[in-house]
Design an enzyme around this catalytic site. Structure first.
Site, short mmCIF file in Angstrom:
data_model
loop_
_atom_site.label_atom_id
_atom_site.label_comp_id
_atom_site.label_asym_id
_atom_site.label_seq_id
_atom_site.Cartn_x
_atom_site.Cartn_y
_atom_site.Cartn_z
N CYS A 86 43.12 -41.05 53.98
CA CYS A 86 42.76 -40.88 55.38
C CYS A 86 43.53 -39.68 55.93
CB CYS A 86 43.09 -42.14 56.17
SG CYS A 86 42.55 -42.08 57.89
N GLU A 201 35.72 -35.15 67.20
CA GLU A 201 35.92 -34.83 68.61
C GLU A 201 35.74 -33.34 68.85
OE1 GLU A 201 38.66 -37.37 71.09
OE2 GLU A 201 39.85 -35.52 71.06
N HIS A 230 38.66 -37.16 61.97
CA HIS A 230 39.59 -38.14 61.41
C HIS A 230 38.79 -39.18 60.63
CE1 HIS A 230 42.51 -41.75 62.21
NE2 HIS A 230 42.69 -41.24 61.01
N GLY A 367 45.59 -37.33 69.31
CA GLY A 367 46.01 -38.29 70.33
C GLY A 367 45.07 -39.47 70.31
N MET A 369 41.83 -41.62 72.38
CA MET A 369 40.66 -41.20 73.15
C MET A 369 41.05 -40.90 74.58
SD MET A 369 37.51 -43.64 71.99
CE MET A 369 36.39 -42.72 73.04
N HIS A 391 51.57 -38.86 62.58
CA HIS A 391 50.14 -38.66 62.25
C HIS A 391 49.24 -38.96 63.43
CE1 HIS A 391 49.32 -42.92 62.30
NE2 HIS A 391 48.16 -42.80 61.69
N ALA A 393 49.26 -40.98 67.72
CA ALA A 393 50.00 -41.59 68.83
C ALA A 393 50.63 -42.93 68.43
CB ALA A 393 49.06 -41.78 70.02
N GLY A 394 49.99 -43.70 67.57
CA GLY A 394 50.55 -44.99 67.15
C GLY A 394 50.21 -46.10 68.13
N LYS A 470 32.18 -41.60 67.86
CA LYS A 470 32.88 -42.71 67.20
C LYS A 470 31.88 -43.49 66.34
CE LYS A 470 36.51 -44.27 68.24
NZ LYS A 470 37.84 -44.16 67.61
#
Length: 473
Positions: A86, A201, A230, A367, A369, A391, A393-394, A470
């Site tokens: 990924c 995006e 992503h 980041g 959405m 990688h 924002a978490g 998405k």
């Protein structure tokens, strides 16, 4: 001060280095350190760290870098993750954001992308003429020439050169264990997003003045429209994880290995089952980079449909954040795992692709959405952390908690729905993707501040979202 962003936490089983500002560090939950202590019990480990976006995962936290010497090392599927390979990809375009200021045009672009890029979870990709065995063994070099759109202009070609790796070499005998249904499903999924936090995006960039020279060397300009992607290895990577987990457990039981967490899997690198996993993992890395390439190919075709034949989309960079491989640091060979962590090499580092040797390569940090993403470049101080940065924002909330605590109005406000600046999304109802709202994630600006403050990397450009595609569940 730099020291404010670096913490060395002594645990019963060893030290974990945490790269996070005071506020982010204080907010880390106890289970994050419990997982670190388990991970540190894997024999012969020489280094372990967390990036500021760290959060709890299965067996190992997302945001982990773990390192062994190659000669007596270990491999852990848990410190790679189930979505092997990924990662992120960014393509530049020849558009300026002003050309997309009409919200109706952004909606048209998103609708057109959906025609070329399947987004439903069980949708079939549009690439049935591609042979999957060529993809998993040769990576990007296994693609038919027609899917390398810049191949006819070698001086401008970036498809095969502006990537972390275009091909991972493996023992192809390892592939024989997969039944036909795995091959069939994985072939169908080539060139598809998947759901969850995967996305494509449309963004506009704002160059950081400090690194304007680097940005211009990369072909970036203020207001430029870029495409950020992503995604990962889809069913192929999931099958590698599934089929190898039981084998790893057997190895652990036979050799008396284990920790308090039964989901933490690992084995010595020289064990036949570990080597088998590494070979299959590399096949999934090949699949993942091709999958992102084909997603970009589909978006390029959609862009030409909307903007005409003069529309350009050029690879800036493609990199991974779920993988393990051999790297050289200070003349020593290490086996480095990154789970939810991104490699970020500085200028002059020999690990850079030739095109980025003088500047360092782009490090791509999404980041959530509705919030900004970042294009960064490694700093010399990253050497202390094996050149690993965050990688993304978490997450700070689970999907179920997000749906319970965040209202649709809050989400809609974040996406500026109803305004000329609306971040257009392909979903007809925001409710279906509420669990991906910005409120489910940490503040990406705090994450980036920690990375910069710790001296690991610097910002080259800030990417502001204009439209998002998405996957559907």
């Amino acid at each position: 001060m730099k020291e404010d962003y670096i913490q060395q936490v002594q645990l019963p089983s060893g030290v974990v280095h945490v790269y996070a500002g005071p506020e982010l560090f204080k907010a880390l939950e106890y289970q994050v350190f419990q997982m670190a202590n388990n991970n540190l019990q894997i024999p012969n480990q020489v280094y372990m760290s967390y990036t500021p976006d760290v959060h709890v995962g299965v067996g190992t936290c997302i945001g982990t870098t773990a390192v062994w010497n190659t000669l007596n090392g270990y491999v852990s599927p848990s410190i790679v993750g189930s979505d092997i390979g990924c990662g992120m990809r960014v393509h530049t375009t020849n558009l300026h954001k002003d050309e997309l200021k009409d919200v109706k045009l952004r909606r048209k672009l998103v609708k057109t992308i959906e025609k070329y890029l399947p987004v439903e979870d069980h949708a079939r990709g549009h690439f049935s003429d591609i042979r999957l065995e060529h993809i998993v063994t040769k990576g990007l070099h296994g693609l038919p020439k027609k899917y390398i759109p810049d191949g006819y202009t070698p001086r401008k070609a970036t498809s095969l050169t502006h990537v972390e790796s275009s091909k991972f070499t493996l023992d192809e005998n390892a592939l024989n264990r997969f039944p036909d249904h795995v091959w069939h499903r994985s072939h169908r999924q080539l060139g598809t997003l998947g759901n969850g936090n995967h996305f494509a995006e449309i963004q506009s960039i704002e160059i950081a003045e400090k690194n304007r020279e680097v940005a211009e060397a990369w072909g970036l300009f203020d207001g430029q429209v870029v495409v950020m992607i992503h995604s990962g290895s889809r069913a192929w990577g999931g099958s590698v994880s599934q089929y190898c987990s039981s084998d790893m457990l057997k190895v652990m039981r036979m050799n008396g290995l284990g920790t308090a967490d039964p989901k933490l899997l690992f084995a010595p690198l020289d064990h036949p089952e570990a080597l088998n996993y590494v070979n299959l993992m590399y096949s999934a890395l090949n699949y993942a980079v091709v999958n992102r390439h084909l997603i970009a190919y589909a978006i390029r075709e959609a862009g030409k449909n909307v903007f005409g034949s003069k529309f350009e989309m050029t690879t800036l960079y493609d990199l991974m954040h779920n993988y393990a491989w051999e790297e050289e640091h200070e003349g020593q060979s290490y086996f480095v795992h990154r789970k939810g962590a991104t490699r970020s090499l500085p200028a002059g580092h020999p690990g850079n692709p030739q095109a980025y040797l003088n500047t360092g390569h782009p490090a791509l940090i999404p980041g959530s959405m509705g919030t900004a993403s970042y294009i960064m470049v490694g700093a010399p101080g990253g050497k202390a952390n094996f050149h690993s940065i965050c990688h993304g924002a978490g997450r700070i909330r689970s999907r179920s908690a997000t749906k319970r605590l965040i209202t649709l109005n809050e989400f809609a406000s974040s996406m500026r729905v109803g305004t000329n600046d609306e971040i257009v999304v392909n979903h007809r109802s925001l409710e279906s993707i509420l669990d991906e709202s910005p409120q489910a994630y940490k503040d990406v600006d705090q994450i980036i501040e920690s990375v910069v403050g710790a001296g690991l990397a610097e910002v080259v450009a800030k990417c502001k979202p204009m439209a998002a595609v998405k996957g559907a569940k």
